[in-house]
Design a protein around this motif. Structure first.
Motif, mmCIF file in Angstrom:
data_model
loop_
_atom_site.group_PDB
_atom_site.id
_atom_site.type_symbol
_atom_site.label_atom_id
_atom_site.label_comp_id
_atom_site.label_asym_id
_atom_site.label_seq_id
_atom_site.Cartn_x
_atom_site.Cartn_y
_atom_site.Cartn_z
ATOM 1 N N SER A 60 0.707 -0.839 -0.384
ATOM 2 C CA SER A 60 -0.625 -0.148 0.059
ATOM 3 C C SER A 60 0.475 1.606 -0.267
ATOM 4 C CB SER A 60 -0.927 -0.354 0.603
ATOM 5 O OG SER A 60 -1.755 1.396 1.147
ATOM 6 N N ARG A 62 0.929 5.239 -0.219
ATOM 7 C CA ARG A 62 0.243 6.540 0.663
ATOM 8 C C ARG A 62 0.412 7.145 0.023
ATOM 9 N NH1 ARG A 62 -2.201 6.349 6.645
ATOM 10 N NH2 ARG A 62 -3.781 4.930 5.078
ATOM 11 N N ALA A 89 -5.488 -0.217 -7.767
ATOM 12 C CA ALA A 89 -6.174 0.419 -7.401
ATOM 13 C C ALA A 89 -6.329 1.498 -6.498
ATOM 14 C CB ALA A 89 -7.294 -0.404 -6.396
ATOM 15 N N ALA A 90 -6.903 2.839 -6.887
ATOM 16 C CA ALA A 90 -6.509 3.962 -5.637
ATOM 17 C C ALA A 90 -7.485 3.975 -4.743
ATOM 18 C CB ALA A 90 -5.745 5.157 -6.463
ATOM 19 N N MET A 91 -7.481 4.311 -3.688
ATOM 20 C CA MET A 91 -8.405 4.425 -2.220
ATOM 21 C C MET A 91 -8.051 5.436 -1.657
ATOM 22 S SD MET A 91 -8.202 0.107 -1.400
ATOM 23 C CE MET A 91 -9.503 0.168 -0.087
ATOM 24 N N ASP A 93 -8.877 8.741 1.131
ATOM 25 C CA ASP A 93 -8.973 8.847 2.270
ATOM 26 C C ASP A 93 -10.559 9.102 2.283
ATOM 27 O OD1 ASP A 93 -9.034 9.609 4.839
ATOM 28 O OD2 ASP A 93 -8.174 11.039 4.732
ATOM 29 N N ARG A 94 -11.696 9.000 2.497
ATOM 30 C CA ARG A 94 -12.991 9.239 2.190
ATOM 31 C C ARG A 94 -13.089 10.566 3.609
ATOM 32 N NH1 ARG A 94 -15.497 8.156 -2.162
ATOM 33 N NH2 ARG A 94 -14.989 5.869 -2.275
ATOM 34 N N VAL A 100 -4.497 9.648 -0.116
ATOM 35 C CA VAL A 100 -4.642 8.161 -1.474
ATOM 36 C C VAL A 100 -3.759 7.583 -0.917
ATOM 37 C CG1 VAL A 100 -4.931 7.692 -3.268
ATOM 38 C CG2 VAL A 100 -5.908 10.160 -3.259
ATOM 39 N N ASP A 101 -5.129 6.118 -0.741
ATOM 40 C CA ASP A 101 -3.497 4.754 -0.808
ATOM 41 C C ASP A 101 -3.163 4.041 -2.105
ATOM 42 O OD1 ASP A 101 -2.907 4.755 1.668
ATOM 43 O OD2 ASP A 101 -4.355 3.858 2.953
ATOM 44 N N VAL A 103 -2.883 0.984 -3.474
ATOM 45 C CA VAL A 103 -3.026 -0.433 -3.767
ATOM 46 C C VAL A 103 -1.753 -1.299 -5.117
ATOM 47 C CG1 VAL A 103 -3.617 -2.562 -3.817
ATOM 48 C CG2 VAL A 103 -5.098 -1.063 -3.186
#
Length: 108
Positions: A60, A62, A89-91, A93-94, A100-101, A103
């Motif tokens: 991951s 960040r 994937a780009a996840m 921080d909501r 953005v993490d 993956v």
């Protein structure tokens, strides 16, 4: 995201088509941006593919949210030591929208 938590300068790259000296089509990588990141490796996975055991290294990565604008799963992350990670994937921080993490899996 505090700057002290980002310990490694990495390069975000996108694929680019081109031609080699013989005129053959090639796919290379072009730098999009440099960004300070925090890289956290997950436990390795071992799978069996075509009767051969394969090791998969996941991480991951960040990065600050502003640096992630436009980053897609078609891109990769290149570290200073030459390790390349394919972005899966780009996840974002909501909650605080600070980072953005990404993956990723190590390119083998």
């Amino acid at each position: 995201m505090r700057a002290g938590l980002r310990s490694e300068l990495v390069e975000i790259q996108r694929p680019a088509a081109g031609k080699d000296a013989a005129g053959q089509e090639t796919i290379g990588w072009v730098k999009v941006t440099d960004v300070w990141a925090s890289i956290m490796h997950r436990s390795g996975l071992e799978t069996i593919r075509a009767d051969a055991q394969t090791s998969i290294v996941q991480a991951s990565i960040r990065i600050p949210a502003p640096a992630a604008v436009g980053v897609t799963a078609a891109m990769r992350v290149l570290c200073a030591d030459g390790t390349a990670y394919n972005i899966k994937a780009a996840m974002p921080d909501r909650v605080k929208r600070e980072y953005v993490d990404l993956v990723c899996e190590v390119v083998r």
